[in-house]
Design a protein around this motif. Sequence first.
Motif, short mmCIF file in Angstrom:
data_model
loop_
_atom_site.label_atom_id
_atom_site.label_comp_id
_atom_site.label_asym_id
_atom_site.label_seq_id
_atom_site.Cartn_x
_atom_site.Cartn_y
_atom_site.Cartn_z
N ASN B 48 0.82 -1.21 0.00
CA ASN B 48 0.00 0.00 0.00
C ASN B 48 0.86 1.26 0.00
O ASN B 48 0.39 2.34 -0.37
N LEU B 49 2.11 1.10 0.40
CA LEU B 49 3.05 2.23 0.37
C LEU B 49 3.15 2.79 -1.06
O LEU B 49 3.11 4.00 -1.27
N ALA B 50 3.24 1.87 -2.03
CA ALA B 50 3.35 2.29 -3.43
C ALA B 50 2.07 2.99 -3.88
O ALA B 50 2.12 3.97 -4.64
N VAL B 51 0.93 2.50 -3.39
CA VAL B 51 -0.36 3.11 -3.79
C VAL B 51 -0.49 4.51 -3.21
O VAL B 51 -0.90 5.45 -3.90
N VAL B 52 -0.10 4.68 -1.95
CA VAL B 52 -0.19 6.00 -1.31
C VAL B 52 0.76 6.99 -2.01
O VAL B 52 0.39 8.13 -2.29
N PRO B 145 -13.02 -5.73 15.84
CA PRO B 145 -12.32 -4.80 16.76
C PRO B 145 -10.80 -4.94 16.72
O PRO B 145 -10.08 -3.94 16.57
N LEU B 146 -10.33 -6.19 16.81
CA LEU B 146 -8.86 -6.42 16.80
C LEU B 146 -8.23 -5.96 15.49
O LEU B 146 -7.19 -5.30 15.48
N SER B 147 -8.89 -6.33 14.38
CA SER B 147 -8.33 -5.99 13.08
C SER B 147 -8.30 -4.48 12.86
O SER B 147 -7.34 -3.94 12.32
N LEU B 148 -9.39 -3.81 13.27
CA LEU B 148 -9.43 -2.35 13.10
C LEU B 148 -8.37 -1.66 13.97
O LEU B 148 -7.70 -0.73 13.52
N LEU B 149 -8.23 -2.15 15.20
CA LEU B 149 -7.19 -1.57 16.08
C LEU B 149 -5.81 -1.78 15.48
O LEU B 149 -4.96 -0.89 15.52
N ALA B 150 -5.59 -2.97 14.92
CA ALA B 150 -4.28 -3.26 14.32
C ALA B 150 -4.06 -2.43 13.06
O ALA B 150 -2.91 -2.15 12.69
N SER B 151 -5.15 -2.04 12.39
CA SER B 151 -5.00 -1.26 11.15
C SER B 151 -4.49 0.16 11.43
O SER B 151 -3.95 0.80 10.53
N VAL B 152 -4.66 0.64 12.66
CA VAL B 152 -4.21 2.02 12.97
C VAL B 152 -2.68 2.13 12.95
O VAL B 152 -2.14 2.95 12.20
N PRO B 153 -1.96 1.30 13.73
CA PRO B 153 -0.49 1.42 13.65
C PRO B 153 0.07 1.08 12.27
O PRO B 153 1.02 1.74 11.82
N THR B 154 -0.52 0.08 11.60
CA THR B 154 0.00 -0.26 10.26
C THR B 154 -0.24 0.90 9.29
O THR B 154 0.63 1.24 8.50
N GLY B 155 -1.42 1.52 9.41
CA GLY B 155 -1.73 2.68 8.55
C GLY B 155 -0.80 3.84 8.83
O GLY B 155 -0.35 4.52 7.91
N LEU B 156 -0.49 4.05 10.11
CA LEU B 156 0.42 5.15 10.47
C LEU B 156 1.83 4.92 9.92
O LEU B 156 2.45 5.82 9.37
N VAL B 157 2.30 3.68 10.08
CA VAL B 157 3.66 3.36 9.59
C VAL B 157 3.74 3.59 8.07
O VAL B 157 4.67 4.23 7.57
N ILE B 158 2.73 3.07 7.35
CA ILE B 158 2.74 3.22 5.89
C ILE B 158 2.57 4.69 5.50
O ILE B 158 3.24 5.18 4.58
N GLY B 159 1.70 5.41 6.20
CA GLY B 159 1.45 6.82 5.90
C GLY B 159 2.69 7.68 6.08
O GLY B 159 3.05 8.46 5.21
N SER B 161 5.79 6.60 6.19
CA SER B 161 6.81 6.15 5.23
C SER B 161 6.55 6.77 3.86
O SER B 161 7.47 7.21 3.17
N ALA B 162 5.26 6.81 3.47
CA ALA B 162 4.91 7.38 2.17
C ALA B 162 5.25 8.86 2.13
O ALA B 162 5.78 9.36 1.13
N ARG B 163 4.96 9.55 3.22
CA ARG B 163 5.26 10.99 3.27
C ARG B 163 6.77 11.23 3.14
O ARG B 163 7.20 12.12 2.41
N LEU B 164 7.53 10.39 3.81
CA LEU B 164 9.00 10.50 3.74
C LEU B 164 9.48 10.23 2.31
O LEU B 164 10.32 10.96 1.77
N LEU B 165 8.91 9.20 1.70
CA LEU B 165 9.31 8.81 0.35
C LEU B 165 8.97 9.91 -0.66
O LEU B 165 9.80 10.25 -1.52
N VAL B 166 7.77 10.48 -0.53
CA VAL B 166 7.35 11.55 -1.45
C VAL B 166 8.27 12.76 -1.31
O VAL B 166 8.64 13.39 -2.31
N SER B 167 8.69 13.04 -0.07
CA SER B 167 9.57 14.19 0.14
C SER B 167 10.94 13.98 -0.48
O SER B 167 11.67 14.93 -0.74
N ARG B 168 11.31 12.71 -0.72
CA ARG B 168 12.63 12.42 -1.30
C ARG B 168 12.60 12.30 -2.83
O ARG B 168 13.65 12.22 -3.46
N ILE B 169 11.37 12.24 -3.42
CA ILE B 169 11.30 12.18 -4.88
C ILE B 169 11.58 13.58 -5.42
O ILE B 169 10.98 14.55 -4.97
N PRO B 170 12.51 13.70 -6.40
CA PRO B 170 12.86 15.03 -6.92
C PRO B 170 11.63 15.78 -7.43
O PRO B 170 10.75 15.19 -8.06
#
Lengths: 121, 178
Positions: B48-52, B145-159, B161-170
């Motif tokens: 999903n990193l690539a999609v974001v 409940p468990l899956s949604l709670l787990a989706s928060v940290p995974t979403g944050l990590v990917i989000g 990371s994506a922001r960092l990656l976009v900032s590094r693209i020329p």
Amino acid sequence: MTRGDGIVLACVLAVALLSVPAVLAVADAGSAAALISGPAGQTETTLSDNARYTVEGREGTVVFEVRDGHLLCTSSSCADQVCVRQREALPGRPVVCAPNGVVARVSGAAAKEASLDAVSR
Amino acid sequence: MRSRGSQTSARSVALASMLLAFGACLGYAESVLLPPLPVPGVRLGLANLAVVVTLATLGSTYALVVSLGRVLIVSFAAGSLGGPAFAMSLAGALAAWSVMSLLARKEGIFSPVGWSVAGSAAHVIAQLLLAAWLVGSQAPLAMTPLSLLASVPTGLVIGYSARLLVSRIPQTTLAFGR
């Protein structure tokens, strides 16, 4: 993180927490038995006797074992092996093998009964 | 002589292709190499990193192509093409893309972090609903409940990371990509 992101985060957490009571209610509503269902039908069992159940799924077989009061998924033909990694069906936390269309669940009452049996042994 | 429009389009296609390859590699590597998370059925969602990143740099249409493309490639590589696992991946990818595209339209209100968290939650909900339909039981919804709670940290990590990656693209690449 923007204010909008914070709202998204709060919404996801709220939905997750609000769904807990609904899940617990469903978990306690079942009969005093462990239920294994697949495309061909379903089997109801207790957790008091050790047994092995091989269920024919859509893509192969899923094997469950009742062992010492626990309902365990021991093997599956599916590719991702999510069901085998999950290992044990608990009240409110069924073992689901979606590729094979197989579900194993334990009601709260069955779990209590099983734990009593386990103590009496 | 080629027009500037066709040059821009070619660069966009090239960038989207790179991101598609990036997403497919991440998705396959995650399914083969990384250990599963403690919550059954929940993954980090590296693909999903690539999609974001695509959504942030090229827009929603290219993001849809990258999202569906990586599902097809990873399913083909894993041998699950056309099966229930493929249907679940597809449902999750489409749900995540829909929600993320919607949020991406509100420029300035939501960042890639918010898109990613919402996309991760939508992905989980779509997969649980499809799993419930596939097995003909509401049992998979017990994982909500468990899956949604787990989706928060995974979403944050990917989000993040994506922001960092976009900032590094020329910036020149992004200017052509738009």
